[in-house]
Design a protein around this motif. Structure first.
Motif, short mmCIF file in Angstrom:
data_model
loop_
_atom_site.label_atom_id
_atom_site.label_comp_id
_atom_site.label_asym_id
_atom_site.label_seq_id
_atom_site.Cartn_x
_atom_site.Cartn_y
_atom_site.Cartn_z
N ALA A 43 20.96 22.10 69.75
CA ALA A 43 19.59 21.68 69.50
C ALA A 43 18.61 22.85 69.49
O ALA A 43 17.47 22.70 69.03
N MET A 44 19.01 23.98 69.99
CA MET A 44 18.08 25.11 70.06
C MET A 44 17.84 25.69 68.68
O MET A 44 18.75 25.86 67.90
N ASP A 45 16.60 26.01 68.44
CA ASP A 45 16.32 26.68 67.17
C ASP A 45 16.61 28.17 67.31
O ASP A 45 16.90 28.67 68.39
N LYS A 48 14.69 30.35 70.04
CA LYS A 48 15.11 30.18 71.44
C LYS A 48 16.39 30.97 71.69
O LYS A 48 16.52 31.64 72.72
N LEU A 71 7.97 28.04 73.95
CA LEU A 71 8.79 27.15 73.13
C LEU A 71 9.18 25.89 73.91
O LEU A 71 9.14 24.78 73.37
N TYR A 72 9.56 26.06 75.17
CA TYR A 72 9.89 24.90 76.00
C TYR A 72 8.65 24.01 76.18
O TYR A 72 8.75 22.78 76.12
N HIS A 73 7.51 24.63 76.39
CA HIS A 73 6.27 23.88 76.56
C HIS A 73 5.97 23.06 75.31
O HIS A 73 5.63 21.88 75.40
N ALA A 74 6.12 23.67 74.16
CA ALA A 74 5.87 22.96 72.90
C ALA A 74 6.82 21.79 72.70
O ALA A 74 6.47 20.79 72.08
N ASP A 75 8.03 21.91 73.26
CA ASP A 75 9.03 20.84 73.16
C ASP A 75 8.88 19.79 74.26
O ASP A 75 9.68 18.86 74.35
N MET A 77 9.21 20.33 77.47
CA MET A 77 10.06 20.64 78.63
C MET A 77 9.23 21.48 79.61
O MET A 77 9.42 22.69 79.74
#
Length: 142
Positions: A43-45, A48, A71-75, A77
């Motif tokens: 699932a990681m782009d 990441k 990136l985690y924040h945008a997702d 997480m």
């Protein structure tokens, strides 16, 4: 007297960061690589994966941790994002963007009192100079 206390505080923080690096690296590997590697890898782009490779090569890279946290924040997480922001601050205690991002992540998790305490702490730390206050203010605007 106040200046001496500030210097002692900074020395203690740096010593804790240096001594805790191995613990942080082990914790990071346990959280992100061993337990979830098979689950999140597909699932990681690409970004990441690239940032995680940078972190594996040089764990003491605050900018890579900050960017991965974003990136985690945008997702959505938020806990992983907060962890990455805190690691970034462990290596660069005046990383203003990471400071602002922690406040935002705490607020997004519904931890408003903790977000307020963190914001107050970072604002007090940056009050030592106009430049520091300006940099933190700009980080909060993003």
């Amino acid at each position: 007297m106040v200046k001496t206390k500030g210097i002692i505080t900074i020395v203690i923080i740096v010593a804790l960061c240096i001594s805790g690096c191995q613990w942080c690296k082990q914790t990071y590997n346990n959280i992100f690589h061993k337990s979830e590697a098979q689950d999140i890898a597909p699932a990681m782009d690409g970004r990441k994966v690239e940032l995680q490779k940078q972190i594996e090569r040089k764990y003491e890279n605050p900018e890579a941790h900050y960017q991965l946290g974003k990136l985690y924040h945008a997702d959505g997480m938020y806990e992983k994002a907060e962890f990455e922001y805190r690691v970034a601050l462990g290596f660069d205690p005046v990383h203003y963007r990471a400071q602002a991002a922690i406040v935002k992540a705490l607020k997004d998790q519904g931890k408003t009192p903790a977000a307020q305490m963190a914001a107050d702490l970072y604002m007090n730390q940056s009050a030592v100079s106009a430049e520091a206050s300006l940099l933190l203010g700009k980080a909060f605007q993003r």
